[in-house]
Design an enzyme around this catalytic site. Structure first.
Site, PDB file in Angstrom:
ATOM      1  N   GLU A 288      11.440  -0.967 -20.020  1.00 12.82           N
ATOM      2  CA  GLU A 288      12.685  -0.203 -20.001  1.00 12.82           C
ATOM      3  C   GLU A 288      12.573   1.007 -20.931  1.00 12.82           C
ATOM      4  O   GLU A 288      12.897   2.135 -20.554  1.00 12.82           O
ATOM      5  CB  GLU A 288      13.787  -1.141 -20.499  1.00 12.82           C
TER       6      GLU A 288
ATOM      7  N   GLY B  45      11.561  -9.996 -16.718  1.00 12.16           N
ATOM      8  CA  GLY B  45      10.112  -9.942 -16.855  1.00 12.16           C
ATOM      9  C   GLY B  45       9.442  -9.129 -15.771  1.00 12.16           C
ATOM     10  O   GLY B  45      10.030  -8.780 -14.766  1.00 12.16           O
TER      11      GLY B  45
END
Length: 172
Positions: free
Chosen positions: A96, A62
């Site tokens: 990402e 996270g």
């Protein structure tokens, strides 16, 4: 899968630039695919000598992407992104993906291979269905900074899902 995998990656990595630490970086939602599809894919890649990065349980989940993960993305040649049903629920996955598409914009030696695992590619591209629901959740009570981040995630999803990839639903 192993023989075709070896063919694809051996031709790609045999001329690989020494700037790449990893041949492949796997981006996936762990809860959806870690102990099934991704685990099998990772094992096949590694057993064929393909140096593959897969996050481990010790990376903090996270929020902001860890420095180690950012470096792994920058130092990877091929990105296999496994778009699953709940991929967009994870801000970690979306951060990402955003970093991956940023790298792709500046390095034409990197390749993205999207895999659509039990999700329709158009759902990812257009952010409908479970992807639309995930973005509705992300946008709840979002301040201006978060809204800007969400817009970057949307663009990254569209860019990555517009690439030719593998639709797992077609081969079941």
């Amino acid at each position: 899968m192993a023989s075709s995998t070896t063919q694809i990656f051996s031709s790609s990595t045999s001329t690989s630039n020494p700037q790449f630490t990893y041949d492949v970086f796997l981006s996936f939602r762990g809860e959806d695919t870690r102990s099934t599809f991704t685990d099998h894919l990772y094992s096949a890649l590694v057993s064929n000598g393909i140096h593959t990065f897969r996050d481990d349980e010790e990376l903090e989940k996270g929020g902001v992407i860890a420095g180690e993960l950012l470096n792994a993305i920058e130092e990877s040649r091929i990105f296999i992104i496994i778009f699953s049903k709940d991929y967009a629920n994870s801000s970690w996955c979306l951060n990402e993906l955003e970093k991956i598409t940023e790298c792709m914009a500046t390095n034409d030696q990197q390749i993205i291979l999207p895999i659509f695992y039990h999700v329709d590619p158009s759902e990812v591209r257009k952010q409908t269905g479970t992807y639309g629901e995930a973005f509705a959740d992300h946008e709840k009570d979002a301040d201006q900074e978060k809204k800007e981040k969400i817009q970057k995630w949307r663009i990254a999803l569209t860019e990555a899902s517009n690439l030719a990839g593998y639709d797992r639903q077609k081969y079941q």
